[in-house]
Design an enzyme around this catalytic site. Structure first.
Site, PDB file in Angstrom:
ATOM      1  N   HIS A 299       2.593  14.447  -0.368  1.00  9.19           N
ATOM      2  CA  HIS A 299       2.991  14.272   1.039  1.00  9.19           C
ATOM      3  C   HIS A 299       4.451  14.671   1.217  1.00  9.19           C
ATOM      4  CE1 HIS A 299      -0.617  12.273   2.412  1.00  9.19           C
ATOM      5  NE2 HIS A 299      -0.487  11.242   1.598  1.00  9.19           N
TER       6      HIS A 299
ATOM      7  N   HIS B 241       0.047  11.851  -5.715  1.00  8.65           N
ATOM      8  CA  HIS B 241      -0.507  11.879  -4.360  1.00  8.65           C
ATOM      9  C   HIS B 241       0.620  11.742  -3.322  1.00  8.65           C
ATOM     10  CE1 HIS B 241      -3.477  10.953  -1.152  1.00  8.65           C
ATOM     11  NE2 HIS B 241      -2.482  10.210  -0.692  1.00  8.65           N
ATOM     12  N   GLU B 242       1.454  10.733  -3.513  1.00  8.73           N
ATOM     13  CA  GLU B 242       2.539  10.485  -2.540  1.00  8.73           C
ATOM     14  C   GLU B 242       3.552  11.625  -2.531  1.00  8.73           C
ATOM     15  OE1 GLU B 242       2.052   8.399  -0.386  1.00  8.73           O
ATOM     16  OE2 GLU B 242       0.490   7.262  -1.388  1.00  8.73           O
TER      17      GLU B 242
ATOM     18  N   HIS C  86      -6.574   0.389   5.568  1.00 10.88           N
ATOM     19  CA  HIS C  86      -6.546   1.361   6.664  1.00 10.88           C
ATOM     20  C   HIS C  86      -7.177   0.845   7.958  1.00 10.88           C
ATOM     21  CE1 HIS C  86      -5.971   3.363   2.869  1.00 10.88           C
ATOM     22  NE2 HIS C  86      -5.420   4.387   3.500  1.00 10.88           N
TER      23      HIS C  86
ATOM     24  N   TYR D  27      -9.347  11.332   3.857  1.00  8.62           N
ATOM     25  CA  TYR D  27      -9.460  11.196   2.394  1.00  8.62           C
ATOM     26  C   TYR D  27     -10.768  11.784   1.878  1.00  8.62           C
ATOM     27  CZ  TYR D  27      -5.688   7.892   3.261  1.00  8.62           C
ATOM     28  OH  TYR D  27      -4.520   7.311   3.676  1.00  8.62           O
TER      29      TYR D  27
ATOM     30  N   GLU E   9      -3.535  14.931   2.636  1.00  7.69           N
ATOM     31  CA  GLU E   9      -3.965  14.006   1.581  1.00  7.69           C
ATOM     32  C   GLU E   9      -4.378  14.722   0.300  1.00  7.69           C
ATOM     33  OE1 GLU E   9      -3.429  10.964   1.852  1.00  7.69           O
ATOM     34  OE2 GLU E   9      -3.081  10.813   4.012  1.00  7.69           O
TER      35      GLU E   9
ATOM     36  N   HIS F 131       0.850  -1.193   0.000  1.00 11.12           N
ATOM     37  CA  HIS F 131       0.000   0.000   0.000  1.00 11.12           C
ATOM     38  C   HIS F 131       0.892   1.252   0.000  1.00 11.12           C
ATOM     39  CE1 HIS F 131      -3.853   2.014   0.425  1.00 11.12           C
ATOM     40  NE2 HIS F 131      -3.133   2.938   1.035  1.00 11.12           N
ATOM     41  N   ALA F 132       0.655   2.125  -0.964  1.00  9.10           N
ATOM     42  CA  ALA F 132       1.568   3.264  -1.171  1.00  9.10           C
ATOM     43  C   ALA F 132       1.608   4.187   0.047  1.00  9.10           C
ATOM     44  CB  ALA F 132       1.119   4.050  -2.396  1.00  9.10           C
TER      45      ALA F 132
HETATM   46  O1  X8Z Z   1      -4.197   5.320   1.115  1.00  5.11           O
HETATM   47  C1  X8Z Z   1      -4.120   6.143   0.222  1.00  5.11           C
HETATM   48  C2  X8Z Z   1      -2.765   6.615  -0.262  1.00  5.11           C
HETATM   49  C3  X8Z Z   1      -1.764   6.649   0.825  1.00  5.11           C
HETATM   50  S1  X8Z Z   1      -2.034   7.892   1.978  1.00  5.11           S
HETATM   51  C4  X8Z Z   1      -2.268   5.693  -1.333  1.00  5.11           C
HETATM   52  N1  X8Z Z   1      -5.251   6.567  -0.395  1.00  5.11           N
HETATM   53  C5  X8Z Z   1      -6.571   6.087  -0.012  1.00  5.11           C
HETATM   54  C6  X8Z Z   1      -6.763   4.624  -0.375  1.00  5.11           C
HETATM   55  O2  X8Z Z   1      -5.960   4.080  -1.134  1.00  5.11           O
HETATM   56  O3  X8Z Z   1      -7.739   4.030   0.084  1.00  5.11           O
HETATM   57  C7  X8Z Z   1      -5.317   7.555  -1.465  1.00  5.11           C
HETATM   58  C8  X8Z Z   1      -6.742   7.585  -1.880  1.00  5.11           C
HETATM   59  C9  X8Z Z   1      -7.531   6.960  -0.775  1.00  5.11           C
HETATM   60 ZN    ZN Z   2      -1.915   9.820   1.229  1.00  2.00          ZN
END
Ligand code: X8Z
Ligand code: ZN
Length: 611
Positions: free
Chosen positions: A385, A381-382, A510, A520, A409, A351-352
Site C-alpha cells: 500500500h 502487504h502493508e 471490516h 481482498y 490490496e 488491525h494493520a
Molecule cells: O485487512 C487486511 C489488511 C489491511 S488492508 C491487514 N487484510 C484482510 C483481513 O485481514 O481480513 C489483508 C488480508 C485480508
Molecule cells: Zn490492505
C-alpha cells in the site's frame, strides 16, 4: 465553535458555484466550468481528507471518547462536502468532457464508502456511529469472571491479540471454543448501532443517485454494479473447484486430530478449528494437515525468533524486497511516525493498515507486529500500500487511489509470492529448500492454506453486506444470513448455536470499520496475475511457482509504471499495462497451484467431498 466555522467554509465553497450559476441562470454549464470545478474539488478534498486522516490516525493510535469525537467531526466535514459536490457536479452530466475531468467526476461520485444524507443531524449521527463502531472493535475484550472452585481460576480480560494467539496455536477443542465464543461476545452491542448506520448511509446513497450503499460500492469498478456482481461470480466459479478440493482434504485431516464426532463427514467444518479467529486463512493448521512428514522444515516463525528479529527488523526486511526491485527506500518520516508495536498504556486499533496521512508521501504503517510468518506477510502487504501511495502522491488527490481497490490490496501480496524457499534460505529463515515432489507439495499446501482458503471468505463478507444494504436481509436476520453464507461459500459452521442476540459479522474488523471487502477477494486473484506478469518481465522460465522476482529491476520498472497511474485510468488499462490482459482472471492462480490440485484429487479419491 471551530466545527461551525469549518462547516461554513465548506458551505461557502458550494455557494460560490451557486453564485456563478445565479449570475447567468439560463446559461448551460460548459466543459471549462467542469474543468475548473474539478480543480477546486481536488484542492478542497485534499484539505479535507488530510484533516480527516490526521484525526483518524490519532484516533486509531489512541482510542478515547475525545479522539473518536474529533475524528467523527473531521469525517462529517468530508461527508457534507462530498454529498454537496456530487450534487453540484450533476449539471455536468450530459457534457462531453475531457477524459481526466470525466474520470475525476466519476471518482468523486464513488469516493465515499459511507455517504451521508443532507440533513446535518443525520450526518452527525452517522459519523458518530462509524467512529463508535470501530472504537468498540478496537477496545473489544473478553472478560472471564474468577472461578471459585478448586483449583481457583483467576478472572481476567483478553484482547483480540491474546485470543488470536490461542486460535492460532492451540489444538485443544474446548480451549479454542472458549477463545472463539469469547471474542464473538464483543460485537453483540454493535448490532443496533450497525443497523442504524445502514439506514442512514442508505439514505445518503440515495441522495447522490444510488439505490443503496451496496449499489454505490459495486459502482466503483468501471462497469455497472450488475456486471461487477457477475464478474465476482465468474471469478469465484473459476477457483471454487480448487477450494473444494482443499476443503475436502483439510476436513479429512482434522478428523484425525478432533475425531469424526467433532468434524463429521459431509458437513461444514466447525469454524474454530482452522487456526484463525474467522477461519479466513488456515496456514496455522499446517502441522495438522502436512502432506509429507520428515521433509525440510518450513517453520519460518521459529527461525525469525531465533534470529532475534524485532518489529523494526521485520519491516526493514519487507522494505528490502521493494528496494531490491529498484524502488525507493521508505522516507525517514516513515520510521519516525509509524506504529509497529502495541502500546501498553492505551487502546489502539491493532488491525494493520497503511497510510499517507497528508497525501504527500507521509507514509506510515500501523500494526501490532508479532514476530511470526503471518506478520512477515502482512508487513509486505502493508508496504505494498505504501509503495502505491509513494508512486502516485504527486497526482491530483482524486487520482491518488489504486486502479481499483483490489489492485491496492494485491501489490504487497504479489511480492510475497516471490518469497520462495530459495529466498527464505538466502535469508537463513529455512535451512534447506525442498528437493523433490514431496517437498513441493508441502510448500504448496502451506501456500494454499493461506491463499486458496481465503477466497470464499473474501467473497462472502460483501455478499452479506450487499444483502443488508439492499434490505434483502433485515436486522432480524443479520446473524442467520451470515452463517448461511459462511456455510454456503466456506463450508464452515458456527461451533455452537447462534441466535439473533449475537452479531457475529461485527467480530470481523471490516464490518464495524465499514471497509468494503470484495477488494481482498479480487486481490487474491489479481496478485497471481501480477506475479505471472512480473515473472514474464523478469524473463523467468519454468513453472510459475518457482519464480521469484527478488532483485529484478525490469520487473520493478513494470510494477512501478502501473503503480504510477494511480486511478487516472480505468483499471483494465492499468491491468493491460502490467499484464497485457484486460480482464481479471484466475488462471494464474490455478497454474500456480497445479501440482497441489493434482495431488489433492488423488488424496480425495476415497472421500465424499462437499457439505
Ligand atoms: O485487512 C487486511 C489488511 C489491511 S488492508 C491487514 N487484510 C484482510 C483481513 O485481514 O481480513 C489483508 C488480508 C485480508
Ligand atoms: Zn490492505
Amino acid at each position: 465553535m471551530k466545527r461551525i466555522s469549518i462547516l461554513l467554509a465548506v458551505l461557502s465553497s458550494s455557494i460560490a458555484f451557486a453564485e456563478d450559476r445565479a449570475s447567468a441562470p439560463n446559461k448551460p454549464a460548459t466543459p471549462d466550468e467542469a474543468k475548473a470545478f474539478v480543480k477546486k474539488l481536488n484542492e478542497d478534498l485534499k484539505r479535507l481528507w488530510v484533516k480527516s486522516s490526521t484525526a483518524e490516525w490519532i484516533k486509531s493510535t489512541y482510542i478515547t471518547d475525545d479522539t473518536e469525537r474529533n475524528a467523527a467531526t473531521a469525517n462529517e466535514e468530508v461527508m457534507a462536502y462530498t454529498t454537496q459536490a456530487v450534487k453540484d457536479a450533476m449539471r455536468f452530466t450530459s457534457l462531453k468532457l475531457d477524459p481526466d475531468t470525466e474520470r475525476m467526476l466519476y471518482l468523486l461520485r464513488v469516493s465515499s464508502t459511507l455517504p451521508a444524507p443532507e440533513d446535518a443531524v443525520k450526518r452527525q449521527e452517522l459519523a458518530a456511529l462509524a467512529a463508535k463502531l470501530e472504537g468498540l472493535y478496537g477496545k473489544g475484550k473478553y472478560c472471564q469472571p474468577p472461578v471459585a472452585h478448586n483449583p481457583p481460576k483467576p478472572g481476567g480480560c483478553l484482547d483480540l491479540e491474546q485470543l488470536s494467539d490461542i486460535m492460532d496455536k492451540s489444538h485443544d477443542y474446548n480451549e479454542l471454543l472458549e477463545a472463539w465464543t469469547g471474542w464473538h461476545t464483543i460485537s453483540r452491542e454493535m448490532r443496533p448501532l450497525y443497523s442504524k448506520l445502514v439506514g442512514i448511509a442508505n439514505e445518503g446513497s440515495r441522495t447522490i443517485g444510488f439505490q443503496n450503499v451496496g449499489d454505490l460500492w459495486r459502482s466503483g469498478y468501471d462497469m455497472t454494479p450488475a456486471d461487477f456482481e457477475k464478474e465476482t461470480d465468474r471469478l469465484w466459479q473459476q477457483v471454487k473447484p480448487l477450494y473444494d478440493d482443499l476443503h475436502c482434504y483439510v476436513r479429512s485431516q482434522l478428523q484425525k486430530t478432533y475425531g469424526k464426532d467433532k468434524v463429521p463427514d459431509g458437513k461444514p467444518i466447525p469454524a474454530h478449528l482452522l487456526g484463525n479467529m474467522w477461519a479466513q486463512e488456515w496456514a496455522n493448521i499446517y502441522p495438522l494437515v502436512e502432506p509429507f512428514k520428515g521433509q525440510e522444515s518450513l517453520d519460518v516463525t521459529s527461525a525469525l525468533k531465533s534470529l532475534n528479529y524485532d518489529e523494526q527488523k521485520l519491516v526493514k526486511l519487507g522494505e528490502s524486497f521493494f528496494t531490491s526491485l529498484g524502488l525507493d527506500p521508505l522516507p525517514k518520516t516513515f520510521w519516525e511516525r509509524s506504529m509497529f508495536k502495541k502500546p501498553q498504556d492505551r487502546d489502539v486499533v491493532c488491525h494493520a493498515s497503511a497510510w499517507d496521512v497528508t497525501y504527500n508521501n507521509d507514509l506510515r504503517i500501523k500494526m501490532c507486529v508479532k514476530i511470526n510468518e503471518q506478520d512477515l506477510v502482512t508487513v509486505h502487504h502493508e508496504l505494498g500500500h505504501d509503495y502505491y501511495f509513494h508512486s502516485y502522491y504527486k497526482l491530483p488527490v482524486l487520482f491518488q487511489q489504486g486502479a481499483n481497490d483490489g489492485f491496492h490490496e494485491a501489490i504487497g501480496d504479489a511480492l510475497t509470492l516471490s518469497i520462495t524457499p530459495a529466498y527464505l534460505k538466502k535469508l537463513g529463515l529455512i535451512k534447506e529448500t525442498p528437493k523433490d515432489d514431496k517437498g513441493l507439495i508441502n510448500v504448496q499446501m502451506k501456500d494454499a492454506l493461506e491463499k486458496v482458503a481465503f477466497l470464499p471468505f473474501g467473497k462472502l463478507i460483501d455478499q452479506w453486506r450487499w444483502d443488508v444494504f439492499s434490505g434483502k436481509t433485515p436486522e432480524s436476520e443479520y446473524n442467520a444470513a451470515w452463517w448461511k453464507l459462511r456455510e454456503k461459500y466456506q463450508g464452515v459452521a458456527a461451533p455452537v448455536a447462534r441466535s439473533e442476540a449475537d452479531f457475529d459479522p461485527g467480530a470481523k474488523y471490516h464490518i464495524p470499520a465499514n471497509v468494503p471487502y470484495t477488494r481482498y477477494f479480487l486481490a487474491r486473484i489479481l496478485q497471481f496475475q501480477f506475479h505471472r506478469a512480473l515473472c514474464k518481465a523478469a524473463g523467468h522460465k519454468g513453472p510459475l511457482y518457482t519464480c521469484s522476482i527478488y532483485g529484478n529491476k525490469k520487473a520493478g520498472e513494470k510494477l512501478r509504471a502501473m503503480l504510477a497511474l494511480g486511478a487516472s485510468k480505468p483499471w483494465p488499462e492499468a491491468l493491460y499495462a502490467i499484464s497485457g490482459q484486460k480482464q481479471m482472471d484466475a488462471t494464474a492462480l490455478l497454474e500456480y497451484f497445479k501440482p497441489l490440485q493434482g495431488w489433492l484429487k488423488t488424496q480425495n479419491k476415497t472421500q465424499t467431498c462437499g457439505w
